[in-house]
Scaffold this motif. Structure first.
Motif, mmCIF file in Angstrom:
data_model
loop_
_atom_site.group_PDB
_atom_site.id
_atom_site.type_symbol
_atom_site.label_atom_id
_atom_site.label_comp_id
_atom_site.label_asym_id
_atom_site.label_seq_id
_atom_site.Cartn_x
_atom_site.Cartn_y
_atom_site.Cartn_z
ATOM 1 N N SER A 1 0.834 -1.210 0.000
ATOM 2 C CA SER A 1 0.000 0.000 0.000
ATOM 3 C C SER A 1 0.864 1.253 0.000
ATOM 4 O O SER A 1 0.540 2.243 -0.667
ATOM 5 C CB SER A 1 -0.919 -0.003 1.225
ATOM 6 N N ALA A 2 1.959 1.216 0.749
ATOM 7 C CA ALA A 2 2.864 2.363 0.764
ATOM 8 C C ALA A 2 3.448 2.615 -0.615
ATOM 9 O O ALA A 2 3.551 3.766 -1.066
ATOM 10 C CB ALA A 2 3.984 2.121 1.783
ATOM 11 N N ALA A 3 3.814 1.538 -1.304
ATOM 12 C CA ALA A 3 4.356 1.690 -2.653
ATOM 13 C C ALA A 3 3.314 2.256 -3.607
ATOM 14 O O ALA A 3 3.635 3.045 -4.505
ATOM 15 C CB ALA A 3 4.874 0.353 -3.161
ATOM 16 N N SER A 4 2.049 1.875 -3.405
ATOM 17 C CA SER A 4 0.997 2.368 -4.300
ATOM 18 C C SER A 4 0.820 3.882 -4.174
ATOM 19 O O SER A 4 0.439 4.546 -5.145
ATOM 20 C CB SER A 4 -0.322 1.654 -4.007
ATOM 21 N N PHE A 5 1.081 4.435 -2.982
ATOM 22 C CA PHE A 5 0.990 5.877 -2.816
ATOM 23 C C PHE A 5 2.027 6.599 -3.668
ATOM 24 O O PHE A 5 1.825 7.757 -4.066
ATOM 25 C CB PHE A 5 1.187 6.260 -1.346
ATOM 26 N N LEU A 6 3.158 5.926 -3.942
ATOM 27 C CA LEU A 6 4.210 6.540 -4.756
ATOM 28 C C LEU A 6 4.054 6.212 -6.231
ATOM 29 O O LEU A 6 4.287 7.066 -7.085
ATOM 30 C CB LEU A 6 5.585 6.075 -4.263
ATOM 31 N N VAL A 7 3.691 4.950 -6.528
ATOM 32 C CA VAL A 7 3.626 4.514 -7.922
ATOM 33 C C VAL A 7 2.594 5.341 -8.694
ATOM 34 O O VAL A 7 2.867 5.794 -9.818
ATOM 35 C CB VAL A 7 3.290 3.016 -7.996
ATOM 36 N N GLY A 8 1.420 5.540 -8.083
ATOM 37 C CA GLY A 8 0.378 6.295 -8.782
ATOM 38 C C GLY A 8 0.827 7.683 -9.201
ATOM 39 O O GLY A 8 0.867 8.004 -10.400
ATOM 40 N N PRO A 9 1.204 8.547 -8.251
ATOM 41 C CA PRO A 9 1.587 9.916 -8.635
ATOM 42 C C PRO A 9 2.867 9.995 -9.465
ATOM 43 O O PRO A 9 2.991 10.880 -10.318
ATOM 44 C CB PRO A 9 1.774 10.612 -7.281
ATOM 45 N N LEU A 10 3.835 9.095 -9.237
ATOM 46 C CA LEU A 10 5.114 9.206 -9.927
ATOM 47 C C LEU A 10 5.081 8.623 -11.342
ATOM 48 O O LEU A 10 5.799 9.091 -12.222
ATOM 49 C CB LEU A 10 6.212 8.509 -9.117
ATOM 50 N N VAL A 11 4.251 7.598 -11.561
ATOM 51 C CA VAL A 11 4.211 6.954 -12.878
ATOM 52 C C VAL A 11 3.115 7.551 -13.753
ATOM 53 O O VAL A 11 3.313 7.794 -14.944
ATOM 54 C CB VAL A 11 4.012 5.431 -12.727
ATOM 55 N N VAL A 12 1.939 7.785 -13.160
ATOM 56 C CA VAL A 12 0.802 8.299 -13.935
ATOM 57 C C VAL A 12 0.640 9.789 -13.644
ATOM 58 O O VAL A 12 0.395 10.167 -12.497
ATOM 59 C CB VAL A 12 -0.491 7.538 -13.584
ATOM 60 N N PRO A 13 0.761 10.660 -14.642
ATOM 61 C CA PRO A 13 0.612 12.102 -14.398
ATOM 62 C C PRO A 13 -0.827 12.453 -14.063
ATOM 63 O O PRO A 13 -1.773 11.825 -14.535
ATOM 64 C CB PRO A 13 1.049 12.734 -15.726
ATOM 65 N N SER A 14 -0.985 13.461 -13.257
ATOM 66 C CA SER A 14 -2.319 13.897 -12.853
ATOM 67 C C SER A 14 -2.977 14.701 -13.971
ATOM 68 O O SER A 14 -2.354 15.585 -14.557
ATOM 69 C CB SER A 14 -2.221 14.758 -11.586
ATOM 70 N N PRO A 15 -4.253 14.416 -14.295
ATOM 71 C CA PRO A 15 -4.945 15.232 -15.308
ATOM 72 C C PRO A 15 -5.024 16.697 -14.910
ATOM 73 O O PRO A 15 -5.008 17.569 -15.768
ATOM 74 C CB PRO A 15 -6.345 14.597 -15.375
ATOM 75 N N ASN A 16 -5.104 16.976 -13.594
ATOM 76 C CA ASN A 16 -5.196 18.358 -13.139
ATOM 77 C C ASN A 16 -3.920 19.131 -13.410
ATOM 78 O O ASN A 16 -3.913 20.352 -13.406
ATOM 79 C CB ASN A 16 -5.502 18.396 -11.643
ATOM 80 N N GLY A 17 -2.819 18.395 -13.613
ATOM 81 C CA GLY A 17 -1.551 19.072 -13.841
ATOM 82 C C GLY A 17 -1.218 19.272 -15.303
ATOM 83 O O GLY A 17 -0.174 19.832 -15.624
ATOM 84 N N THR A 18 -2.058 18.822 -16.216
ATOM 85 C CA THR A 18 -1.784 18.981 -17.642
ATOM 86 C C THR A 18 -2.331 20.311 -18.136
ATOM 87 O O THR A 18 -3.379 20.781 -17.694
ATOM 88 C CB THR A 18 -2.426 17.838 -18.443
ATOM 89 N N THR A 19 -1.594 20.897 -19.066
ATOM 90 C CA THR A 19 -2.009 22.208 -19.568
ATOM 91 C C THR A 19 -3.125 22.087 -20.597
ATOM 92 O O THR A 19 -3.967 22.968 -20.710
ATOM 93 C CB THR A 19 -0.804 22.913 -20.199
ATOM 94 N N HIS A 20 -3.121 20.994 -21.371
ATOM 95 C CA HIS A 20 -4.179 20.796 -22.369
ATOM 96 C C HIS A 20 -4.882 19.483 -22.047
ATOM 97 O O HIS A 20 -4.548 18.429 -22.566
ATOM 98 C CB HIS A 20 -3.574 20.763 -23.768
ATOM 99 N N LEU A 21 -5.854 19.593 -21.172
ATOM 100 C CA LEU A 21 -6.491 18.399 -20.616
ATOM 101 C C LEU A 21 -7.180 17.571 -21.694
ATOM 102 O O LEU A 21 -7.185 16.350 -21.631
ATOM 103 C CB LEU A 21 -7.512 18.813 -19.543
ATOM 104 N N LEU A 22 -7.740 18.216 -22.687
ATOM 105 C CA LEU A 22 -8.541 17.513 -23.678
ATOM 106 C C LEU A 22 -7.738 17.097 -24.905
ATOM 107 O O LEU A 22 -8.309 16.528 -25.835
ATOM 108 C CB LEU A 22 -9.724 18.395 -24.112
#
Length: 363
Positions: free
Chosen positions: A80-101
């Protein structure tokens, strides 16, 4: 026996992880496969959560059981601890993209999610292969009198548990705060978003809280092995700390009312302390369950309390689907559940039936 159970569990995990990787273009079919994979993985969960006390009783002597339970139960938390890191570090957040669509950003996120799913399938396949190659059910000789003793049947075990008021007290003391905390930590990034904390920071908070809980939990279990008969005292210390830490976090989030400093340091400290206190209490609770209801089999007693914990987590997440615009009520559930658990442990009268059998018969 452990071998059959572990092989069944790991095979369900392999099948569940494999269903999520099936390359189907139809989104409806893909969604059903993913849900089916989650269901199979969930069916495998009880073994991982409940087998630690049975493993320690089967393989370890009385002065090593609490430590073995802590290691076996808390190592799964590192996933579970690893999952907290794998998600944000491997998959970029849609909220952080400049052109979401934009098509390229969407496809990039999909590719990264699929990379995580394939990696998980490879890991669980490796675990299944290792268990298939070598995983004995029991040692050649039992390590203690309790390990060799006869246990109650399933029907008698459930009757004993449901009629044992002391067991129901500590079962609620475990299930309520751990269930609430599991549901809360699962949506930690959503809870911290209104106070402008990124999902990466939320991931690191979850990671260090679990890792700290594993380290402290193993240390506490080792202390319990050295000085026996102190399980209730250890739980009182841990739940007192969890109550204070959760209250601190909740009041900090209400900064417009309490005017407490809302900084990254205070959020990290309060959340990590909360995770340390609650996660480290898991093996201590498990050992106390087994001691209280012996000769009920370890898997049944721990399975009942894990079921209750999942029920409380499910109820909390069910309400979250209706009240998801504001999270202050969710935060207040944490100190309330920890305080209730602390009161139940204070009123609990501990006993060590399994330890008494080992000591008396050995002497």
């Amino acid at each position: 026996g452990l071998r059959v159970t572990v092989l069944l569990t790991s095979s369900l995990m392999v099948l569940g992880a494999g269903l999520r990787c099936v390359p189907v273009s139809d989104l409806e079919i893909r969604k059903k496969l993913i849900h089916g994979g989650h269901l199979l993985n969930g069916l495998a969960g009880p073994t991982v959560m409940n087998a630690a006390p049975f493993l320690s009783t089967t393989w370890f002597s009385p002065d090593e059981r609490a430590t073995a339970t802590a290691i076996a139960s808390l190592l799964s938390y590192l996933g579970s601890a690893a999952s907290f890191l794998v998600g944000p570090l491997v998959v970029p957040s849609p909220n952080g993209t400049t052109h979401l669509l934009s098509q390229s950003n969407t496809q990039h996120i999909k590719d990264r999610i699929e990379a995580v799913l394939y990696a998980e399938f490879g890991m669980v396949s490796l675990i299944f292969s290792a268990a298939l190659a070598y995983f004995p059910s029991r040692p050649p000789f039992p390590p203690s009198v309790a390990a060799a003793s006869q246990r109650l049947s399933y029907r008698r075990s459930f009757c004993r548990l449901l009629s044992n008021f002391r067991f129901l007290m500590i079962a609620l003391a475990y299930a309520i705060p751990l269930g609430v905390f599991s549901g809360w930590s699962g949506v930690l990034d959503l809870i911290l978003t209104p106070i402008h904390v990124s999902q990466v920071d939320a991931g690191w908070i979850g990671f260090w809280s679990i890792v700290g809980g594993c380290v402290v939990g193993i240390a506490m279990a080792r202390f319990a092995d050295f000085i026996r008969g102190m399980l209730k005292f250890i739980l009182l210390l841990l739940l007192s700390g969890a109550t204070l830490a959760s209250t601190w976090f909740t009041l900090t989030c209400l900064t417009t009312v309490t005017h407490l400093p809302l900084t990254t340091a205070t959020l990290y400290t309060s959340c990590i302390l909360l995770g340390i206190f609650l996660n480290s209490s898991v093996p201590i609770f498990f050992e106390l369950f087994v001691e209280t209801v012996y000769p009920v089999p370890e898997g049944i007693s721990c399975g009942v309390v894990t079921f209750l914990s999942n029920v409380f987590m499910g109820v909390l997440l069910f309400f979250l689907t209706f009240y998801h615009t504001e999270f202050s009520w969710f935060n207040w559930c944490l100190p309330g559940s920890c305080l209730l658990s602390l009161l139940l442990i204070l009123c609990f009268r501990e006993s060590y039936d399994r330890l008494y059998l080992d000591v008396v018969v050995s002497v």
